[in-house]
Design a protein around this motif. Structure first.
Motif, PDB file in Angstrom:
ATOM      1  N   HIS A   1       0.817  -1.206   0.000  1.00 43.10           N
ATOM      2  CA  HIS A   1       0.000   0.000   0.000  1.00 43.10           C
ATOM      3  C   HIS A   1       0.858   1.267   0.000  1.00 43.10           C
ATOM      4  N   LYS A   2       2.010   1.198  -0.683  1.00 48.95           N
ATOM      5  CA  LYS A   2       2.834   2.395  -0.870  1.00 48.95           C
ATOM      6  C   LYS A   2       2.862   2.751  -2.353  1.00 48.95           C
TER       7      LYS A   2
ATOM      8  N   VAL B   1       3.449   5.263  -8.506  1.00 46.37           N
ATOM      9  CA  VAL B   1       3.097   6.543  -9.131  1.00 46.37           C
ATOM     10  C   VAL B   1       1.723   6.994  -8.661  1.00 46.37           C
ATOM     11  N   PHE B   2       0.768   6.039  -8.623  1.00 44.79           N
ATOM     12  CA  PHE B   2      -0.603   6.357  -8.256  1.00 44.79           C
ATOM     13  C   PHE B   2      -0.888   5.930  -6.822  1.00 44.79           C
ATOM     14  N   VAL B   3      -1.561   6.803  -6.041  1.00 48.70           N
ATOM     15  CA  VAL B   3      -1.960   6.468  -4.677  1.00 48.70           C
ATOM     16  C   VAL B   3      -2.915   5.282  -4.730  1.00 48.70           C
TER      17      VAL B   3
ATOM     18  N   ARG C   1       0.594  -0.222 -10.487  1.00 48.50           N
ATOM     19  CA  ARG C   1       1.690  -0.782  -9.693  1.00 48.50           C
ATOM     20  C   ARG C   1       1.790  -0.074  -8.338  1.00 48.50           C
ATOM     21  N   THR C   2       2.154  -0.847  -7.339  1.00 50.80           N
ATOM     22  CA  THR C   2       2.534  -0.323  -6.035  1.00 50.80           C
ATOM     23  C   THR C   2       4.022  -0.578  -5.859  1.00 50.80           C
ATOM     24  N   ARG C   3       4.585  -0.119  -4.752  1.00 45.53           N
ATOM     25  CA  ARG C   3       5.993  -0.430  -4.489  1.00 45.53           C
ATOM     26  C   ARG C   3       6.220  -1.939  -4.409  1.00 45.53           C
ATOM     27  N   LEU C   4       5.237  -2.678  -3.939  1.00 49.26           N
ATOM     28  CA  LEU C   4       5.387  -4.126  -3.820  1.00 49.26           C
ATOM     29  C   LEU C   4       5.434  -4.780  -5.197  1.00 49.26           C
ATOM     30  N   THR C   5       4.446  -4.501  -6.034  1.00 52.19           N
ATOM     31  CA  THR C   5       4.443  -5.150  -7.342  1.00 52.19           C
ATOM     32  C   THR C   5       5.631  -4.678  -8.183  1.00 52.19           C
ATOM     33  N   HIS C   6       6.021  -3.421  -8.028  1.00 52.52           N
ATOM     34  CA  HIS C   6       7.227  -2.938  -8.715  1.00 52.52           C
ATOM     35  C   HIS C   6       8.447  -3.745  -8.277  1.00 52.52           C
ATOM     36  N   SER C   7       8.604  -3.948  -6.974  1.00 53.94           N
ATOM     37  CA  SER C   7       9.763  -4.685  -6.464  1.00 53.94           C
ATOM     38  C   SER C   7       9.776  -6.125  -6.968  1.00 53.94           C
ATOM     39  N   LEU C   8       8.609  -6.742  -7.069  1.00 51.64           N
ATOM     40  CA  LEU C   8       8.523  -8.109  -7.589  1.00 51.64           C
ATOM     41  C   LEU C   8       8.916  -8.159  -9.065  1.00 51.64           C
TER      42      LEU C   8
END
Length: 391
Positions: free
Chosen positions: A51-52, A55-57, A65-72
Motif C-alpha cells: 500500500h505504498k 506513481v498512483f496512490v 503498480r505499487t511499491r510491492l508489485t514494482h519490487s517483484l
C-alpha cells in the motif's frame, strides 16, 4: 557447496560471504543470500510496500503498480539476468526486493516533503532509510535489531546505483545513517557494488520504464499514438500492430511492453558480456575495483532509456492530475511531521515513550521513521484522525 559449478568465478560466491555484523550459525539447507532474501520477504517493511505509492496512490485503482508489485517485477528481471550471466540469483533477488523498502508513503512526493521537514535534522534519504530498516528498525529477532543481512546484500542495497563517494563527495555529505553503520561494518562506499547489485539497478530501470508506460496508458495520461515517435517503444507498438491487425488495446499494450522489456534485457546481456570479455575479471573483487560498472546498457540503449524517461517525466510524472495528488501528499506528510514533532504525546506507544525521552535531533529522526513507515492508507487515516475535528 551451493551451485559452485553453476556460478561464474566473478559472481558473488555465497560460500565466500564476508558474513553478518552479528555472527550466526550457517544454515544446512539455504545459502547466506537465500536467507537474506527470505528475511526481506518476511519483514514488516516488505509487506507495507503493498500500500505504498509507485506513481498512483493506492485508492486510484486496483491495477496500478505499487511499491510491492514494482519490487517483484524488478526481482523477476534481476533473476533472469543473473541466471544467464551465471551470477548469484538469490543475491540479485534480495537486493531487488529490498531496494525500495525505505520509501515513504506517496512515493517521491512524500519523500520530498519529509526531506524538507527534516532539513534542520539531517534530511531524509530513502536509500539511507532502507539501511535503517534493514539494520535497526525491523524488530523481529531476539538477539539483534534489524534483519542482520550479509555484507554483500547490505552493500548492494546501499551502492546498487554506484559508489557513494565519487566526484568529490565526502563522508560529511552522506546521510548519517549510512556513515554510522559503516563505522561498525564498512560497506566500502568508494567502490562499486558486486555484479548482482548492478543487475538489480538496471532491472529497476527496465521495470519502471515499462510498467509506467502501461500504467500511464491505463490512466489515460497519454495515448498509444503519443508513443510512436519514441525509440524502441514506438517500434514495438508498430510491430505488434502490423503482426496482429485489429488486436484489442489491452493485448496490444501487453504485447508491445513485453517486447520492450525483452529488448532491454537482451541489450544488458550483450553489453555486459562485452564488458566482461574486455575486463576479464577473475573474481568479484576485480569487478568492485574496475572503476566503472560491468553491468550496463549499450550506448544506444542508454540513450533510448533517457528519451523514454524524459517522455514519462513530462507526460506522466508532471501531469496536472498527478501534480494535484502530489500536492495533497506533500501537505499530509508535512502536517503529520509538524504536529507529531511538536506534540510527541500524540504518538502511539512505544513511539511516544521514545520520543519524549529523546533530544531534538533524535526526536525528529524518530518521527521521520514513524511517518516513513506508513502506508498511503495509514498516512491518510492518521491525518484524518489528527486534523479532522469531528473524527
Amino acid at each position: 557447496m551451493w551451485r559452485n559449478q553453476a556460478l561464474a568465478p566473478f559472481a558473488t560466491l555465497p560460500w565466500q560471504t564476508r558474513g553478518r555484523l552479528h555472527a550466526e550459525p550457517s544454515s544446512p539447507s539455504r545459502s547466506p543470500f537465500q536467507r537474506d532474501r527470505d528475511r526481506i520477504i518476511h519483514s514488516t517493511a516488505f509487506r507495507r510496500l503493498k500500500h505504498k505509492t509507485q506513481v498512483f496512490v493506492y485508492h486510484e485503482g486496483d491495477h496500478y503498480r505499487t511499491r510491492l508489485t514494482h519490487s517483484l517485477e524488478v526481482a523477476q528481471i534481476a533473476r533472469t539476468i543473473c541466471r544467464v550471466l551465471r551470477l548469484d540469483e538469490d543475491l540479485g533477488e534480495a537486493v531487488a526486493l529490498a531496494h525500495d523498502l525505505g520509501h515513504t508513503p506517496f512515493g517521491h512526493a512524500g519523500e520530498e516533503a519529509l526531506h524538507a521537514a527534516m532539513k534542520d535534522h539531517g534530511g531524509f534519504d530513502h536509500n539511507a532509510q532502507t539501511l535503517r530498516i534493514l539494520t535497526k528498525l525491523e524488530e523481529r529477532y531476539a538477539e539483534f535489531n534489524g534483519l542482520n543481512l550479509t555484507w554483500e546484500t547490505l552493500e548492494g542495497a546501499v551502492k546498487h546505483n554506484g559508489p557513494l563517494l565519487r566526484q568529490g563527495r565526502t563522508l560529511s555529505q552522506l546521510p548519517a545513517a549510512i556513515v554510522e553503520y559503516c563505522q561498525d561494518h564498512d560497506l566500502e562506499l568508494d567502490g562499486h557494488a558486486g555484479p548482482e547489485a548492478q543487475v538489480a539497478a538496471l532491472s529497476d530501470d527496465i521495470a519502471y520504464n515499462n510498467h509506467d508506460i502501461d500504467d500511464g496508458l491505463r490512466a489515460g495520461l497519454f495515448e498509444i499514438a503519443d508513443l510512436m515517435e519514441l525509440p524502441l517503444v514506438g517500434e514495438m507498438f508498430s510491430i505488434v500492430t502490423q503482426k496482429y491487425p485489429g488486436i484489442d488495446q489491452a493485448r496490444l499494450i501487453h504485447e508491445a511492453v513485453r517486447r520492450v522489456i525483452n529488448a532491454m534485457v537482451e541489450d544488458v546481456l550483450a553489453e555486459t558480456r562485452r564488458r566482461l570479455a574486455e575486463a576479464a575479471p577473475k573474481s568479484v573483487a576485480d569487478i568492485r575495483t574496475l572503476g566503472r560498472p560491468v553491468v550496463a546498457f549499450s550506448a544506444h540503449m542508454a540513450a533510448t532509456d533517457r528519451t523514454v524517461k524524459a517522455f514519462l517525466y513530462k507526460r506522466m510524472y508532471e501531469h496536472w492530475r498527478l501534480n494535484r495528488s502530489h500536492s495533497k501528499a506533500r501537505r499530509v506528510v508535512a502536517d503529520l511531521f509538524s504536529l507529531l514533532f511538536a506534540e510527541p504525546n500524540c504518538l502511539p506507544s512505544p513511539w511516544r515513550e521514545r520520543a519524549e525521552q529523546a533530544e531534538t535531533q533524535a526526536r525528529a529522526r524518530l518521527v521521520a521513521d514513524y511517518i516513513a513507515g506508513m502506508t498511503d492508507r495509514y498516512a491518510l487515516d492518521e491525518h484524518k484522525r489528527l486534523f479532522d475535528l469531528y473524527e
